[in-house]
Design an enzyme around this catalytic site. Structure first.
Site, PDB file in Angstrom:
ATOM      1  N   LYS A  58       1.005  -1.229   0.039  1.00 37.63           N
ATOM      2  CA  LYS A  58       0.185  -0.077  -0.177  1.00 37.63           C
ATOM      3  C   LYS A  58       0.891   1.128   0.084  1.00 37.63           C
ATOM      4  O   LYS A  58       0.607   2.179  -0.577  1.00 37.63           O
ATOM      5  CB  LYS A  58      -1.142   0.114   1.255  1.00 37.63           C
ATOM      6  CG  LYS A  58      -2.139  -0.844   1.239  1.00 37.63           C
ATOM      7  CD  LYS A  58      -2.882  -1.132   2.381  1.00 37.63           C
ATOM      8  CE  LYS A  58      -3.999  -2.254   2.283  1.00 37.63           C
ATOM      9  NZ  LYS A  58      -4.726  -2.422   3.511  1.00 37.63           N
ATOM     10  N   GLN A 102      -4.100  -1.353   9.504  1.00 41.34           N
ATOM     11  CA  GLN A 102      -4.205  -2.864   9.199  1.00 41.34           C
ATOM     12  C   GLN A 102      -4.850  -3.610  10.098  1.00 41.34           C
ATOM     13  O   GLN A 102      -4.620  -3.878  11.434  1.00 41.34           O
ATOM     14  CB  GLN A 102      -2.595  -3.097   8.847  1.00 41.34           C
ATOM     15  CG  GLN A 102      -2.524  -4.195   8.168  1.00 41.34           C
ATOM     16  CD  GLN A 102      -3.240  -4.531   6.732  1.00 41.34           C
ATOM     17  OE1 GLN A 102      -3.210  -3.479   6.023  1.00 41.34           O
ATOM     18  NE2 GLN A 102      -3.887  -5.576   6.561  1.00 41.34           N
ATOM     19  N   ASP A 125     -10.688   4.033   4.728  1.00 37.72           N
ATOM     20  CA  ASP A 125     -10.650   2.684   4.362  1.00 37.72           C
ATOM     21  C   ASP A 125     -12.032   2.116   4.804  1.00 37.72           C
ATOM     22  O   ASP A 125     -12.646   1.037   4.574  1.00 37.72           O
ATOM     23  CB  ASP A 125      -9.920   1.836   5.516  1.00 37.72           C
ATOM     24  CG  ASP A 125      -9.584   0.525   5.249  1.00 37.72           C
ATOM     25  OD1 ASP A 125      -9.579   0.091   3.959  1.00 37.72           O
ATOM     26  OD2 ASP A 125      -9.191  -0.550   6.010  1.00 37.72           O
TER      27      ASP A 125
END
Length: 285
Positions: A58, A102, A125
């Site tokens: 990413k 994450q 996200d």
């Protein structure tokens, strides 16, 4: 029963490349106008090899798209309180436009509390309850990245969900549930299923659009696919295997995503696009 030709592949890699190119152009314009590139902060708890690799990928994509990346690595023993404090600090940092935690973060951490520490305007996200509500009610906000990528794939291949029977197999808070909400917002008739659903084969057989997101390799059998259905395989299991038995499903579907190269690349592309969206909103551009 009618038959259809072998399915066309839905190329997520090519669509993601175009999406990132468009995102990079927007990021460059922000940098030109403000002197500062958009910034995505990534937070990693522990050293899970898959998570480390994913975050590294990413960050590399951020660099290619002209997005600054700030990375924070926390030890595996980090407490919920410590993680919440870190995310709160990033939420309050005016130089950070988007935040990615994450996951998974470890069983000793309250993941939902951690997600909710992310300011909604930086939740690129799409993991907070505010973002889920926005998806459910059709309000401005950020989509969960994988479901958002799925919708972009459907649009790219001219699949209109309106009036279609959509079956989502999976009920996770950041994949299955929001995927169903986004399809419902586009006037699909949505059925949620999961690993404990009875009569799953019969329900799958009615799907015009099938989203498999249950996290079990080859859980959906090809013979259960409705001829001509659009099959979105959002699963990823060891050995590059999805949640759908690809070979048999491809014989009946009209469109199908490969694993890898289907949904996966779109997840990161949407993350980058929404980071630039966040920067534009915060800067009033």
């Amino acid at each position: 029963m009618p038959t259809v030709p072998a399915a066309r592949l839905m190329d997520g890699t090519a669509l993601a490349r175009r999406t990132v190119e468009e995102t990079a152009a927007r990021a460059a314009e922000i940098t030109r106008r403000t002197g500062t590139a958009p910034c995505l902060a990534t937070v990693l708890v522990g050293e899970d090899p898959a998570s480390v690799t994913y975050v590294r990928m990413k960050r590399a994509r951020c660099e290619k798209a002209g997005i600054r990346s700030r990375h924070m690595e926390l030890p595996a023993a980090t407490s919920t309180e410590e993680l919440v404090a870190t995310l709160t600090g990033l939420s309050q940092d005016s130089e950070v436009n988007g935040i990615l935690l994450q996951h998974p973060v470890g069983p000793h951490i309250d993941e939902r509390a951690a997600f909710e520490a992310i300011a909604p305007e930086k939740d690129v996200d799409g993991v907070t309850m505010t973002s889920f509500a926005a998806m459910s009610f059709g309000l401005p906000g950020f989509e969960s990245c994988t479901p958002g990528g799925i919708m972009r794939l459907l649009d790219a291949y001219d699949v209109n969900p309106s009036g279609k029977r959509a079956v989502v197999v999976g009920r996770s808070a950041i994949l299955g549930k929001p995927a169903g909400m986004l399809l419902l917002a586009r006037d699909a008739t949505v059925t949620y299923c999961h690993s404990r659903t009875t009569g799953l084969s019969e329900i799958v057989a009615e799907a015009d659009i099938l989203v498999a997101a249950v996290g079990r390799p080859r859980f959906i059998r090809g013979e259960d696919i409705k001829p001509g259905a659009v099959v979105i395989d959002a699963g990823y299991n060891p050995g590059n295997v999805g949640d759908v038995d690809f070979d048999t499903a491809a014989e009946r579907a009209s469109l199908i995503t490969p694993v890898p190269g289907g949904v996966g690349p779109m997840t990161i592309a949407v993350l980058l696009a929404q980071t630039v969206d966040a920067a534009e909103r915060q800067l009033g551009l």
